[in-house]
Design a protein around this motif. Sequence first.
Motif, PDB file in Angstrom:
ATOM      1  N   ARG A  51     -10.193  -6.952  -0.878  1.00  0.00           N
ATOM      2  CA  ARG A  51     -11.083  -7.961  -0.315  1.00  0.00           C
ATOM      3  C   ARG A  51     -11.578  -7.539   1.069  1.00  0.00           C
ATOM      4  NH1 ARG A  51     -10.199 -11.824   3.199  1.00  0.00           N
ATOM      5  NH2 ARG A  51      -7.944 -11.527   3.085  1.00  0.00           N
ATOM      6  N   GLN A  55     -15.388  -6.898   2.024  1.00  0.00           N
ATOM      7  CA  GLN A  55     -15.961  -7.718   3.083  1.00  0.00           C
ATOM      8  C   GLN A  55     -16.585  -6.858   4.166  1.00  0.00           C
ATOM      9  OE1 GLN A  55     -13.096 -10.325   4.899  1.00  0.00           O
ATOM     10  NE2 GLN A  55     -14.647 -11.812   5.530  1.00  0.00           N
ATOM     11  N   CYS A  61     -19.748 -13.335  -1.598  1.00  0.00           N
ATOM     12  CA  CYS A  61     -18.497 -14.092  -1.629  1.00  0.00           C
ATOM     13  C   CYS A  61     -17.857 -14.096  -3.008  1.00  0.00           C
ATOM     14  CB  CYS A  61     -18.751 -15.531  -1.162  1.00  0.00           C
ATOM     15  SG  CYS A  61     -19.225 -15.669   0.573  1.00  0.00           S
ATOM     16  N   PRO A 167     -10.020 -15.939   2.216  1.00  0.00           N
ATOM     17  CA  PRO A 167     -10.857 -15.742   3.412  1.00  0.00           C
ATOM     18  C   PRO A 167     -10.678 -16.843   4.448  1.00  0.00           C
ATOM     19  CG  PRO A 167     -12.118 -15.360   1.406  1.00  0.00           C
ATOM     20  CD  PRO A 167     -10.832 -15.992   0.989  1.00  0.00           C
TER      21      PRO A 167
END
Length: 359
Positions: A51, A55, A61, A167
């Motif tokens: 992730r 990111q 997302c 997140p």
Amino acid sequence: MTDRRTAPRALIVLLCTASAVIVLAGIREVGSILGPLFLALVLVIAVSPIRTWLQGRGAPCWLLVAAPLAVVLLVLLGMVAVLTVSVAQMAGLAPTYARQFNELVVQAQELATRLGVGTDQINQAIRSFDPGKVFTLVQGFASGLLGVFSGLVLIIVLLLAMCLDAPVFSRILSSGAAHRPRLIDALTSFARNTRRYLVVSTVFGLVCAALDVTALWLLGVPLPLLWGMLALITNYIPNLGFIIGLVPPALLGLLEGGLTTMLSVIAAYMAINFVVQSLIQPKFLGDAVGLSTTVTFLSLLVWAFVLGPLGALLAIPLSLLARALLIDSDPGGGWAAALISGEAPPGDGHGGPSPPGTG
């Protein structure tokens, strides 16, 4: 002054011990929920670098959630498939060696007679040793894990929820660093050390499993791939995992090829384990665990008692979380951290006394 300070400290230790017993008893009662919950947490922590990497490259997302979740589900479904096949194969494996076991019984009785051991004594010893019980224990261990994974819907829902919240949770931890720096540092260290422990253990577990499969195949032991997967799974169990993974193939070697094959299996496993896990793996793992050998063994016993087979597999991450919440987040917990890690705190011993307030 000394007595007045010592009495409350002893009382605090007693109350903390009693509280720990109550908490562990409560965890055991709801283990069917907390076990899968912590398994999902550990899996999400393990794939969190995916992730972070996505990111950093501006991924959308939905991909930040979907990619880690897909990796975790592949690993989870693979473990369920392996455990299902293992349980099915072990269920029918022991009865096929009844004739070989009877021959071993006769040979043991003849040897005992030559050594002057009474027939009644050797018969009693032989009756107490049933190789089928070994397969039953291993099958029960695999069945216990499979029972946890049978609630796959619950685990998948937990994984999805945690991947969605990851997140946001990361931002909350970052914003809370100014208010609770020690707690945030402790939780960050827990996640980092758990991830490092899982990655290193998995890599070297795969190496050991591949070498074990090769050795078993060369020695003619049946089902080498099955025992290699068992060795990989038990690699996450500290101290006793090696023995659990060794006993079934060693016993099969005895039934299939005699004492020489069994001793060869034991020698091969011990050599592979010593070189890979005792000499090479610690250099890569370093101090990520932060638990002494005694504490590691005790944590295995405690978590296996509380959560069953899943507790045995997750004993190290569970102990790391307990250390982060109860010790590392406490400004005065330096002495306790040194006690459970087996390492003297900085400034002690030859380095002189620690400054006040550093633990």
